[in-house]
Write a protein that holds these residues in place. Sequence first.
Motif, PDB file in Angstrom:
ATOM      1  N   ALA A   1       0.835  -1.205   0.000  1.00 45.54           N
ATOM      2  CA  ALA A   1       0.000   0.000   0.000  1.00 45.54           C
ATOM      3  C   ALA A   1       0.871   1.258   0.000  1.00 45.54           C
ATOM      4  CB  ALA A   1      -0.925  -0.001   1.219  1.00 45.54           C
ATOM      5  N   LEU A   2       1.968   1.241   0.751  1.00 43.23           N
ATOM      6  CA  LEU A   2       2.872   2.391   0.760  1.00 43.23           C
ATOM      7  C   LEU A   2       3.540   2.580  -0.602  1.00 43.23           C
ATOM      8  CD1 LEU A   2       4.531   2.014   4.268  1.00 43.23           C
ATOM      9  CD2 LEU A   2       3.020   3.860   3.510  1.00 43.23           C
ATOM     10  N   GLN A   3       3.883   1.475  -1.257  1.00 47.72           N
ATOM     11  CA  GLN A   3       4.476   1.564  -2.593  1.00 47.72           C
ATOM     12  C   GLN A   3       3.482   2.175  -3.590  1.00 47.72           C
ATOM     13  OE1 GLN A   3       7.561   0.810  -3.738  1.00 47.72           O
ATOM     14  NE2 GLN A   3       8.319   0.154  -1.756  1.00 47.72           N
ATOM     15  N   LYS A   4       2.235   1.742  -3.505  1.00 46.91           N
ATOM     16  CA  LYS A   4       1.208   2.288  -4.397  1.00 46.91           C
ATOM     17  C   LYS A   4       0.976   3.770  -4.129  1.00 46.91           C
ATOM     18  CE  LYS A   4      -1.385  -1.941  -5.286  1.00 46.91           C
ATOM     19  NZ  LYS A   4      -2.676  -2.626  -5.124  1.00 46.91           N
ATOM     20  N   GLU A   5       0.968   4.147  -2.852  1.00 45.90           N
ATOM     21  CA  GLU A   5       0.781   5.549  -2.476  1.00 45.90           C
ATOM     22  C   GLU A   5       1.927   6.403  -3.023  1.00 45.90           C
ATOM     23  OE1 GLU A   5       1.096   8.072   1.619  1.00 45.90           O
ATOM     24  OE2 GLU A   5      -0.045   6.192   1.703  1.00 45.90           O
ATOM     25  N   ALA A   6       3.144   5.907  -2.924  1.00 50.15           N
ATOM     26  CA  ALA A   6       4.301   6.635  -3.438  1.00 50.15           C
ATOM     27  C   ALA A   6       4.234   6.759  -4.960  1.00 50.15           C
ATOM     28  CB  ALA A   6       5.594   5.938  -3.022  1.00 50.15           C
ATOM     29  N   ASP A   7       3.852   5.684  -5.636  1.00 47.23           N
ATOM     30  CA  ASP A   7       3.709   5.736  -7.092  1.00 47.23           C
ATOM     31  C   ASP A   7       2.670   6.774  -7.512  1.00 47.23           C
ATOM     32  OD1 ASP A   7       5.614   3.773  -7.438  1.00 47.23           O
ATOM     33  OD2 ASP A   7       4.159   2.148  -7.726  1.00 47.23           O
ATOM     34  N   GLN A   8       1.558   6.805  -6.786  1.00 44.00           N
ATOM     35  CA  GLN A   8       0.498   7.761  -7.095  1.00 44.00           C
ATOM     36  C   GLN A   8       0.969   9.196  -6.856  1.00 44.00           C
ATOM     37  OE1 GLN A   8      -2.352   7.059  -8.549  1.00 44.00           O
ATOM     38  NE2 GLN A   8      -2.936   9.210  -8.597  1.00 44.00           N
ATOM     39  N   ALA A   9       1.710   9.419  -5.779  1.00 47.48           N
ATOM     40  CA  ALA A   9       2.214  10.763  -5.476  1.00 47.48           C
ATOM     41  C   ALA A   9       3.187  11.238  -6.546  1.00 47.48           C
ATOM     42  CB  ALA A   9       2.894  10.769  -4.104  1.00 47.48           C
ATOM     43  N   VAL A  10       4.062  10.348  -7.004  1.00 48.35           N
ATOM     44  CA  VAL A  10       5.016  10.706  -8.062  1.00 48.35           C
ATOM     45  C   VAL A  10       4.279  10.994  -9.363  1.00 48.35           C
ATOM     46  CG1 VAL A  10       6.884   9.808  -9.505  1.00 48.35           C
ATOM     47  CG2 VAL A  10       6.956   9.501  -7.033  1.00 48.35           C
ATOM     48  N   LEU A  11       3.272  10.186  -9.660  1.00 52.10           N
ATOM     49  CA  LEU A  11       2.494  10.400 -10.880  1.00 52.10           C
ATOM     50  C   LEU A  11       1.786  11.745 -10.846  1.00 52.10           C
ATOM     51  CD1 LEU A  11       1.481   9.158 -13.545  1.00 52.10           C
ATOM     52  CD2 LEU A  11      -0.451   8.242 -12.256  1.00 52.10           C
ATOM     53  N   GLU A  12       1.213  12.103  -9.698  1.00 54.76           N
ATOM     54  CA  GLU A  12       0.527  13.389  -9.574  1.00 54.76           C
ATOM     55  C   GLU A  12       1.492  14.560  -9.750  1.00 54.76           C
ATOM     56  OE1 GLU A  12      -1.584  13.366  -5.891  1.00 54.76           O
ATOM     57  OE2 GLU A  12      -3.055  11.904  -6.591  1.00 54.76           O
ATOM     58  N   VAL A  13       2.704  14.436  -9.220  1.00 52.61           N
ATOM     59  CA  VAL A  13       3.705  15.496  -9.394  1.00 52.61           C
ATOM     60  C   VAL A  13       4.109  15.581 -10.862  1.00 52.61           C
ATOM     61  CG1 VAL A  13       6.084  16.175  -8.875  1.00 52.61           C
ATOM     62  CG2 VAL A  13       4.563  15.457  -7.038  1.00 52.61           C
ATOM     63  N   ALA A  14       4.314  14.426 -11.495  1.00 55.22           N
ATOM     64  CA  ALA A  14       4.732  14.408 -12.900  1.00 55.22           C
ATOM     65  C   ALA A  14       3.669  15.002 -13.817  1.00 55.22           C
ATOM     66  CB  ALA A  14       5.057  12.981 -13.327  1.00 55.22           C
ATOM     67  N   LEU A  15       2.400  14.776 -13.488  1.00 49.75           N
ATOM     68  CA  LEU A  15       1.311  15.298 -14.318  1.00 49.75           C
ATOM     69  C   LEU A  15       0.962  16.743 -13.984  1.00 49.75           C
ATOM     70  CD1 LEU A  15      -1.071  12.200 -14.399  1.00 49.75           C
ATOM     71  CD2 LEU A  15       0.471  13.009 -16.200  1.00 49.75           C
ATOM     72  N   GLY A  16       1.554  17.277 -12.938  1.00 46.16           N
ATOM     73  CA  GLY A  16       1.282  18.655 -12.553  1.00 46.16           C
ATOM     74  C   GLY A  16       0.039  18.823 -11.701  1.00 46.16           C
ATOM     75  N   LYS A  17      -0.559  17.737 -11.258  1.00 42.35           N
ATOM     76  CA  LYS A  17      -1.752  17.818 -10.412  1.00 42.35           C
ATOM     77  C   LYS A  17      -1.398  18.196  -8.979  1.00 42.35           C
ATOM     78  CE  LYS A  17      -4.377  14.375 -12.978  1.00 42.35           C
ATOM     79  NZ  LYS A  17      -5.029  13.070 -12.930  1.00 42.35           N
ATOM     80  N   GLU A  18      -0.186  17.871  -8.571  1.00 39.59           N
ATOM     81  CA  GLU A  18       0.268  18.155  -7.211  1.00 39.59           C
ATOM     82  C   GLU A  18       1.494  19.062  -7.290  1.00 39.59           C
ATOM     83  OE1 GLU A  18       0.425  18.444  -3.357  1.00 39.59           O
ATOM     84  OE2 GLU A  18      -1.008  16.968  -4.110  1.00 39.59           O
ATOM     85  N   GLU A  19       1.421  20.189  -6.616  1.00 42.26           N
ATOM     86  CA  GLU A  19       2.543  21.116  -6.634  1.00 42.26           C
ATOM     87  C   GLU A  19       3.473  20.905  -5.447  1.00 42.26           C
ATOM     88  OE1 GLU A  19       1.273  25.141  -7.069  1.00 42.26           O
ATOM     89  OE2 GLU A  19       0.006  24.670  -8.781  1.00 42.26           O
ATOM     90  N   ASN A  20       3.005  20.202  -4.428  1.00 40.41           N
ATOM     91  CA  ASN A  20       3.788  19.980  -3.226  1.00 40.41           C
ATOM     92  C   ASN A  20       4.708  18.778  -3.434  1.00 40.41           C
ATOM     93  OD1 ASN A  20       4.826  19.811  -0.701  1.00 40.41           O
ATOM     94  ND2 ASN A  20       2.853  19.677   0.354  1.00 40.41           N
ATOM     95  N   LEU A  21       5.939  19.048  -3.816  1.00 37.16           N
ATOM     96  CA  LEU A  21       6.920  18.000  -4.061  1.00 37.16           C
ATOM     97  C   LEU A  21       7.303  17.274  -2.774  1.00 37.16           C
ATOM     98  CD1 LEU A  21       8.753  16.650  -6.136  1.00 37.16           C
ATOM     99  CD2 LEU A  21      10.439  18.433  -5.687  1.00 37.16           C
ATOM    100  N   HIS A  22       7.205  17.965  -1.647  1.00 37.57           N
ATOM    101  CA  HIS A  22       7.579  17.367  -0.368  1.00 37.57           C
ATOM    102  C   HIS A  22       6.706  16.164  -0.037  1.00 37.57           C
ATOM    103  CE1 HIS A  22       9.144  21.546   0.134  1.00 37.57           C
ATOM    104  NE2 HIS A  22      10.203  20.834   0.459  1.00 37.57           N
ATOM    105  N   ARG A  23       5.436  16.246  -0.373  1.00 38.46           N
ATOM    106  CA  ARG A  23       4.521  15.136  -0.096  1.00 38.46           C
ATOM    107  C   ARG A  23       4.967  13.887  -0.859  1.00 38.46           C
ATOM    108  NH1 ARG A  23       0.300  13.708  -3.115  1.00 38.46           N
ATOM    109  NH2 ARG A  23      -1.009  12.114  -2.229  1.00 38.46           N
TER     110      ARG A  23
END
Length: 96
Positions: A40-62
């Motif tokens: 679950a943590l791996q999936k969460e990390a993958d999703q967070a990286v994908l959101e940053v890459a797509l520009g949906k998330e601006e908070n890189l720290h998360r």
Amino acid sequence: MEVLRVSSPSLPFVERKTEGAPQGGGFAEKFWQALEEVNALQKEADQAVLEVALGKEENLHRAIIALERANLALGLAVQVRNKVIEAYQEIMRMQV
């Protein structure tokens, strides 16, 4: 990266449900739960990286924090696996 569960037919000595077992379950049950949490943590990390890459998330720290949590959890799982293998090898070396 998804961690796939090994089915019990390939490991007949690992019983998933045993009668008379403590309420918390045995080592095998706790181990599977821990692996599911790592997954679950791996999936969460993958999703967070994908959101940053797509520009949906601006908070890189998360995303970095999620990656580090997943990395630490995976490292711990590998260390537990190594200790289990060492214990098994030590038991196999015992003289009967």
